[in-house]
Design a protein around this motif. Structure first.
Motif, PDB file in Angstrom:
ATOM      1  N   MET A   1     -65.081  48.462  -5.667  1.00 46.26           N
ATOM      2  CA  MET A   1     -65.974  47.686  -4.800  1.00 46.26           C
ATOM      3  C   MET A   1     -66.818  48.644  -3.972  1.00 46.26           C
ATOM      4  O   MET A   1     -66.301  49.554  -3.352  1.00 46.26           O
ATOM      5  CB  MET A   1     -65.147  46.773  -3.891  1.00 46.26           C
ATOM      6  CG  MET A   1     -65.972  46.049  -2.849  1.00 46.26           C
ATOM      7  SD  MET A   1     -65.015  45.137  -1.625  1.00 46.26           S
ATOM      8  CE  MET A   1     -64.959  43.554  -2.393  1.00 46.26           C
ATOM      9  N   GLY A   2     -68.109  48.455  -3.979  1.00 46.26           N
ATOM     10  CA  GLY A   2     -69.016  49.281  -3.198  1.00 46.26           C
ATOM     11  C   GLY A   2     -69.259  48.678  -1.823  1.00 46.26           C
ATOM     12  O   GLY A   2     -68.585  47.750  -1.396  1.00 46.26           O
ATOM     13  N   LEU A   3     -70.234  49.212  -1.135  1.00 43.27           N
ATOM     14  CA  LEU A   3     -70.579  48.709   0.191  1.00 43.27           C
ATOM     15  C   LEU A   3     -71.077  47.271   0.109  1.00 43.27           C
ATOM     16  O   LEU A   3     -71.847  46.917  -0.781  1.00 43.27           O
ATOM     17  CB  LEU A   3     -71.642  49.590   0.831  1.00 43.27           C
ATOM     18  CG  LEU A   3     -71.187  50.994   1.213  1.00 43.27           C
ATOM     19  CD1 LEU A   3     -72.376  51.830   1.652  1.00 43.27           C
ATOM     20  CD2 LEU A   3     -70.139  50.949   2.302  1.00 43.27           C
ATOM     21  N   GLN A   4     -70.632  46.469   1.060  1.00 38.31           N
ATOM     22  CA  GLN A   4     -71.004  45.061   1.151  1.00 38.31           C
ATOM     23  C   GLN A   4     -71.723  44.823   2.480  1.00 38.31           C
ATOM     24  O   GLN A   4     -71.506  45.559   3.447  1.00 38.31           O
ATOM     25  CB  GLN A   4     -69.744  44.181   1.103  1.00 38.31           C
ATOM     26  CG  GLN A   4     -68.884  44.400  -0.119  1.00 38.31           C
ATOM     27  CD  GLN A   4     -69.592  43.933  -1.371  1.00 38.31           C
ATOM     28  OE1 GLN A   4     -70.147  42.849  -1.407  1.00 38.31           O
ATOM     29  NE2 GLN A   4     -69.572  44.762  -2.392  1.00 38.31           N
ATOM     30  N   PRO A   5     -72.547  43.778   2.587  1.00 37.51           N
ATOM     31  CA  PRO A   5     -73.195  43.463   3.868  1.00 37.51           C
ATOM     32  C   PRO A   5     -72.147  43.187   4.952  1.00 37.51           C
ATOM     33  O   PRO A   5     -71.112  42.573   4.682  1.00 37.51           O
ATOM     34  CB  PRO A   5     -74.000  42.197   3.573  1.00 37.51           C
ATOM     35  CG  PRO A   5     -74.133  42.160   2.090  1.00 37.51           C
ATOM     36  CD  PRO A   5     -72.930  42.849   1.530  1.00 37.51           C
ATOM     37  N   ILE A   6     -72.398  43.645   6.153  1.00 38.14           N
ATOM     38  CA  ILE A   6     -71.439  43.515   7.252  1.00 38.14           C
ATOM     39  C   ILE A   6     -71.096  42.051   7.535  1.00 38.14           C
ATOM     40  O   ILE A   6     -70.001  41.742   8.002  1.00 38.14           O
ATOM     41  CB  ILE A   6     -71.942  44.242   8.519  1.00 38.14           C
ATOM     42  CG1 ILE A   6     -70.803  44.423   9.533  1.00 38.14           C
ATOM     43  CG2 ILE A   6     -73.117  43.503   9.145  1.00 38.14           C
ATOM     44  CD1 ILE A   6     -69.674  45.293   9.068  1.00 38.14           C
ATOM     45  N   GLU A   7     -71.991  41.138   7.220  1.00 38.14           N
ATOM     46  CA  GLU A   7     -71.727  39.711   7.467  1.00 38.14           C
ATOM     47  C   GLU A   7     -70.537  39.198   6.655  1.00 38.14           C
ATOM     48  O   GLU A   7     -69.957  38.175   6.998  1.00 38.14           O
ATOM     49  CB  GLU A   7     -72.968  38.872   7.144  1.00 38.14           C
ATOM     50  CG  GLU A   7     -74.156  39.143   8.044  1.00 38.14           C
ATOM     51  CD  GLU A   7     -74.947  40.390   7.643  1.00 38.14           C
ATOM     52  OE1 GLU A   7     -75.728  40.860   8.497  1.00 38.14           O
ATOM     53  OE2 GLU A   7     -74.782  40.900   6.521  1.00 38.14           O
ATOM     54  N   THR A   8     -70.187  39.899   5.586  1.00 40.19           N
ATOM     55  CA  THR A   8     -69.075  39.467   4.738  1.00 40.19           C
ATOM     56  C   THR A   8     -67.764  40.173   5.085  1.00 40.19           C
ATOM     57  O   THR A   8     -66.748  39.922   4.436  1.00 40.19           O
ATOM     58  CB  THR A   8     -69.399  39.715   3.251  1.00 40.19           C
ATOM     59  OG1 THR A   8     -69.526  41.127   3.030  1.00 40.19           O
ATOM     60  CG2 THR A   8     -70.678  39.002   2.846  1.00 40.19           C
ATOM     61  N   ALA A   9     -67.761  41.042   6.086  1.00 38.19           N
ATOM     62  CA  ALA A   9     -66.574  41.819   6.437  1.00 38.19           C
ATOM     63  C   ALA A   9     -65.502  40.957   7.089  1.00 38.19           C
ATOM     64  O   ALA A   9     -65.811  39.998   7.807  1.00 38.19           O
ATOM     65  CB  ALA A   9     -66.955  42.950   7.392  1.00 38.19           C
ATOM     66  N   PRO A  10     -64.226  41.294   6.869  1.00 39.87           N
ATOM     67  CA  PRO A  10     -63.148  40.558   7.530  1.00 39.87           C
ATOM     68  C   PRO A  10     -63.166  40.806   9.033  1.00 39.87           C
ATOM     69  O   PRO A  10     -63.439  41.924   9.476  1.00 39.87           O
ATOM     70  CB  PRO A  10     -61.881  41.134   6.891  1.00 39.87           C
ATOM     71  CG  PRO A  10     -62.275  42.475   6.397  1.00 39.87           C
ATOM     72  CD  PRO A  10     -63.725  42.373   6.030  1.00 39.87           C
ATOM     73  N   ARG A  11     -62.897  39.777   9.784  1.00 38.79           N
ATOM     74  CA  ARG A  11     -62.861  39.898  11.248  1.00 38.79           C
ATOM     75  C   ARG A  11     -61.463  39.567  11.756  1.00 38.79           C
ATOM     76  O   ARG A  11     -61.303  38.897  12.778  1.00 38.79           O
ATOM     77  CB  ARG A  11     -63.906  38.985  11.880  1.00 38.79           C
ATOM     78  CG  ARG A  11     -65.315  39.443  11.545  1.00 38.79           C
ATOM     79  CD  ARG A  11     -66.370  38.637  12.244  1.00 38.79           C
ATOM     80  NE  ARG A  11     -67.679  39.174  11.926  1.00 38.79           N
ATOM     81  CZ  ARG A  11     -68.684  39.185  12.775  1.00 38.79           C
ATOM     82  NH1 ARG A  11     -68.546  38.672  13.972  1.00 38.79           N
ATOM     83  NH2 ARG A  11     -69.841  39.691  12.407  1.00 38.79           N
ATOM     84  N   ASP A  12     -60.465  40.048  11.032  1.00 39.51           N
ATOM     85  CA  ASP A  12     -59.070  39.773  11.392  1.00 39.51           C
ATOM     86  C   ASP A  12     -58.373  40.977  12.018  1.00 39.51           C
ATOM     87  O   ASP A  12     -57.170  40.970  12.211  1.00 39.51           O
ATOM     88  CB  ASP A  12     -58.304  39.316  10.156  1.00 39.51           C
ATOM     89  CG  ASP A  12     -58.297  40.353   9.051  1.00 39.51           C
ATOM     90  OD1 ASP A  12     -58.852  41.460   9.236  1.00 39.51           O
ATOM     91  OD2 ASP A  12     -57.739  40.062   7.980  1.00 39.51           O
ATOM     92  N   GLY A  13     -59.118  42.041  12.333  1.00 39.37           N
ATOM     93  CA  GLY A  13     -58.543  43.228  12.947  1.00 39.37           C
ATOM     94  C   GLY A  13     -58.073  44.277  11.956  1.00 39.37           C
ATOM     95  O   GLY A  13     -57.630  45.345  12.361  1.00 39.37           O
TER      96      GLY A  13
END
Length: 72
Positions: A1-13
C-alpha cells in the motif's frame, strides 16, 4: 500500500506514517488536542500532513521491549 490521502487515515490513535512534500514521520491522531477538535501529532513537523500509510511490520527476528513508564 502506498501513500493515501490524509482524509482516509485512521483516527483511532494508532501510529501510522504521516507525510507531506517536506518530509515524513510516524505519528497519530490525538482527538483531545485543541479543546477536542483533534490534531495529527508527529515530531518536528508543525504542518498538517497530506498523506499517510501504515507503518511496516517489524521483521520476525526483531525483539523490542516496550518502554517502562515511571510515575513522577
Amino acid at each position: 500500500m502506498g501513500l493515501q490521502p490524509i482524509e482516509t487515515a485512521p483516527r483511532d490513535g494508532s501510529r501510522i506514517l504521516l507525510a507531506r512534500e517536506s518530509g515524513y514521520a510516524d505519528g497519530y491522531w490525538l482527538a483531545s488536542a485543541y479543546n477536542g477538535n483533534g490534531a495529527w501529532i508527529w515530531p518536528y513537523v508543525h504542518k498538517v500532513p497530506l498523506y499517510w500509510m501504515p507503518l511496516p511490520e517489524l521483521p520476525s527476528n526483531v525483539a523490542i521491549k516496550p518502554p517502562v513508564l515511571r510515575s513522577a
